[in-house]
Design an enzyme around this catalytic site. Structure first.
Site, PDB file in Angstrom:
ATOM      1  N   MET A  93       0.842  -1.193   0.000  1.00  0.00           N
ATOM      2  CA  MET A  93       0.000   0.000   0.000  1.00  0.00           C
ATOM      3  C   MET A  93       0.884   1.253   0.000  1.00  0.00           C
ATOM      4  SD  MET A  93      -3.358   0.664   2.251  1.00  0.00           S
ATOM      5  CE  MET A  93      -2.685   0.884   3.877  1.00  0.00           C
ATOM      6  N   CYS A  94       0.514   2.225  -0.791  1.00  0.00           N
ATOM      7  CA  CYS A  94       1.173   3.524  -0.799  1.00  0.00           C
ATOM      8  C   CYS A  94       0.098   4.574  -1.048  1.00  0.00           C
ATOM      9  CB  CYS A  94       2.206   3.633  -1.916  1.00  0.00           C
ATOM     10  SG  CYS A  94       3.656   2.595  -1.675  1.00  0.00           S
ATOM     11  N   GLY A  95       0.445   5.808  -0.832  1.00  0.00           N
ATOM     12  CA  GLY A  95      -0.499   6.886  -1.118  1.00  0.00           C
ATOM     13  C   GLY A  95       0.067   7.810  -2.175  1.00  0.00           C
ATOM     14  N   ARG A 109      -1.493   5.415   4.522  1.00  0.00           N
ATOM     15  CA  ARG A 109      -1.224   4.530   3.387  1.00  0.00           C
ATOM     16  C   ARG A 109       0.278   4.319   3.183  1.00  0.00           C
ATOM     17  NH1 ARG A 109      -5.472   3.280   0.195  1.00  0.00           N
ATOM     18  NH2 ARG A 109      -3.971   2.349  -1.212  1.00  0.00           N
TER      19      ARG A 109
END
Lengths: 299, 227
Positions: A1-3, A32
């Site tokens: 997960m990343c933002g 995130r």
């Protein structure tokens, strides 16, 4: 997960607020990606100058006298603005390639984050709120910007593993997802003479897009061909000197929301990142389609 | 009507308060203000109450709902009404991916569009979408009805069991073992009821029914390529 967050300003009166708007969006995406953060801000001052944004883990020592050394080596005026672990070196645009080469000869421990007439990239390990504050994101102005909060999956939590990645002049790319064919593609690109510095999957994606553009593709065409060349999950947001693009893989399990008003186009991994933008209540808000390239350009 | 300000009271208090209505109903009508795209709003409710959310929401709105009517006055993020058991969830705008996933009962109405994987593994829920839906809708759908007033994306109903799909517009492609079916009077009746309940202005006769071809129920080596 990343933002991921991104903002492309249409109304020039918002340019001075780009940094503060992007800052708010970036911090909202902390959960995130709390391990590192980074951002690219595009601010073309209209001069004939170009900028090298550099980073060093030992900034005080490595940056001392660097402007003079670089000026001597290139025979041109160099100015330097140090910002925490980063510094922005300004040279005449015609000397950009020379300056970059000379920089590597002067001190190979200095990393080039970005090079171009408009782009500046800042990224570090740490919470997004701290990273943004160290570099003063909320005070920055510009025409467009892209931010990323990282939760590492494919390589170590280091400054060089943080996003955005820049693999071409005034280009950058951020990524949410993971690429599964990055090792074979890295080998292929290196054989073709492309420089890829890290073992990170995203850098390979960025290098692929830059390489396609070097071979003559437009950004839109390069992103289109990335859909075939890259295997894995990705939502990419890319920046060029004048433009801002978005593409998602055909499965599209990595989230993405976009909003557009007369004043801006905004991207967020989640709608939460967009809620404080001006006029969001009346914005056109939509989820970008899978395997579809979206692109906005200032010219 | 009682009002909960998410910004002032926080998510935990919001959900505890609404969940406590299953013990004793303080008020049968609630509104949530300042949702600002937050996650997990109004989850795990189990009381015949009405909850209006004044704005767009993030992940997993109204998950595991029983009995309650949850009305999102905006768009909803991924996983809205996931595993709904009963009650009703109404979205005024669009819904992101896997809306109504694994739902076992109740009605999910999305007035706008739903993106990918809408109704994935649905097990009895009814879903009515006013606009169009994305790819892989109702993958492995077991029972319930998915009604789409617009178009459906790629691989509708892949590997489905006995869920029914009614699509008014085009279907980009059907998934493995999903086929076009005859629309019989009993299906028109089911469809009419669902459209009426969802408040959709569409005629049942305009829809096409799709469902399982029932070729993949049991393993057959000749079908190995389709699994």
């Amino acid at each position: 997960m990343c933002g991921i967050v991104g903002l492309f300003i249409k109304d020039p009166s918002l340019k001075p607020k780009l940094g503060s708007m992007l800052n708010d969006m970036l911090i909202t995406m902390t959960d995130r990606g709390p391990d590192s953060a980074g951002f690219a801000v595009y601010n073309d001052d209209g001069s004939s100058n170009a900028k090298l944004t550099i980073q060093s883990d030992n900034a005080a020592e490595d940056f001392a006298g660097l402007d003079k050394a670089l000026s001597d080596a290139t025979g041109t005026a160099v100015s330097m603005k140090v910002v925490d672990t980063h510094a922005v070196l300004t040279v005449d645009a015609s000397k950009l390639a020379d300056a970059r080469k000379a920089l590597n000869e002067i001190n190979e421990n200095i990393h080039v984050m970005s090079a171009g007439e408009s782009i500046e990239i800042y990224k570090e390990v740490g919470l997004p709120v701290d990273v943004a504050e160290r570099f003063g994101l909320d005070q920055m102005s510009g025409s467009h910007g892209i931010g990323h909060t990282r939760m590492a999956t494919e390589s170590k939590v280091t400054t060089n593993g943080a996003h955005p990645f820049s693999t071409g002049v005034d280009q950058c790319l951020v990524h949410n997802g993971s690429l599964s064919n990055h090792n074979s593609l890295r080998r292929k690109l290196r054989r073709e003479g492309v420089t890829i510095e890290s073992e990170n999957d995203t850098e390979v994606g960025a290098a692929y897009v830059s390489h396609q553009m070097e071979l003559g593709s437009t950004l839109g065409e390069a992103l289109e061909s990335s859909l075939d060349a890259l295997d894995g999950f990705f939502t990419f947001v890319v920046g060029t000197k004048d433009g801002f693009g978005v593409v998602r893989d055909p499965i599209a399990c990595k989230p993405a929301v976009m909003a557009e008003t007369d004043q801006y186009v905004a991207f967020g991994s989640e709608y939460r990142a967009l809620v404080n933008l001006p006029g969001i209540e009346d914005a056109k808000v939509w989820e970008p389609e899978p395997a579809t390239v979206y692109f906005w350009n200032h010219k | 009507m009682k009002s909960i300000d998410l910004e002032a009271q926080g998510l935990r208090e919001l959900n505890i308060t609404l969940q406590a209505q299953s013990e004793k109903i303080e008020d049968d009508s609630w509104e949530i203000i300042n949702p600002k795209g937050s996650h997990a709003l109004a989850v795990g409710l189990n009381a015949p109450i009405e909850v209006a959310i004044n704005g767009s929401t993030g992940y997993y709105t109204a998950g595991m709902n029983q009995q309650a009517t949850v009305h999102v006055k905006g768009s909803a993020g991924p996983g809205v009404a996931e595993n709904m058991m009963s009650g009703k969830v109404l979205i005024d705008g669009d819904a992101s991916q896997y809306a109504g996933a694994t739902g076992q009962g109740g009605l999910l109405v999305i007035k706008g569009n739903a993106s990918s994987r809408c109704g994935i593994s649905m097990k009895g829920i009814n879903i009515v979408v006013g606009g169009s839906i994305g790819h892989m809708a109702a993958f492995m759908g077991q029972s319930g009805n998915l009604v789409v007033c617009g178009d459906a994306g790629d691989a509708l109903g892949d590997s489905c069991y006995e869920a029914r799909f009614f699509v008014r517009g085009s279907v980009k492609s059907l998934g493995a073992d999903c086929e076009k079916k005859e629309m019989r009077p009993e299906h028109l009746e089911i469809l009419k009821e669902l459209l009426d309940e969802a408040g959709m202005d569409a005629k049942p006769e305009e829809f096409t029914r799709y469902g399982s071809a029932r070729n993949l129920y049991n393993f057959d080596v000749d079908n190995a390529g389709a699994y």
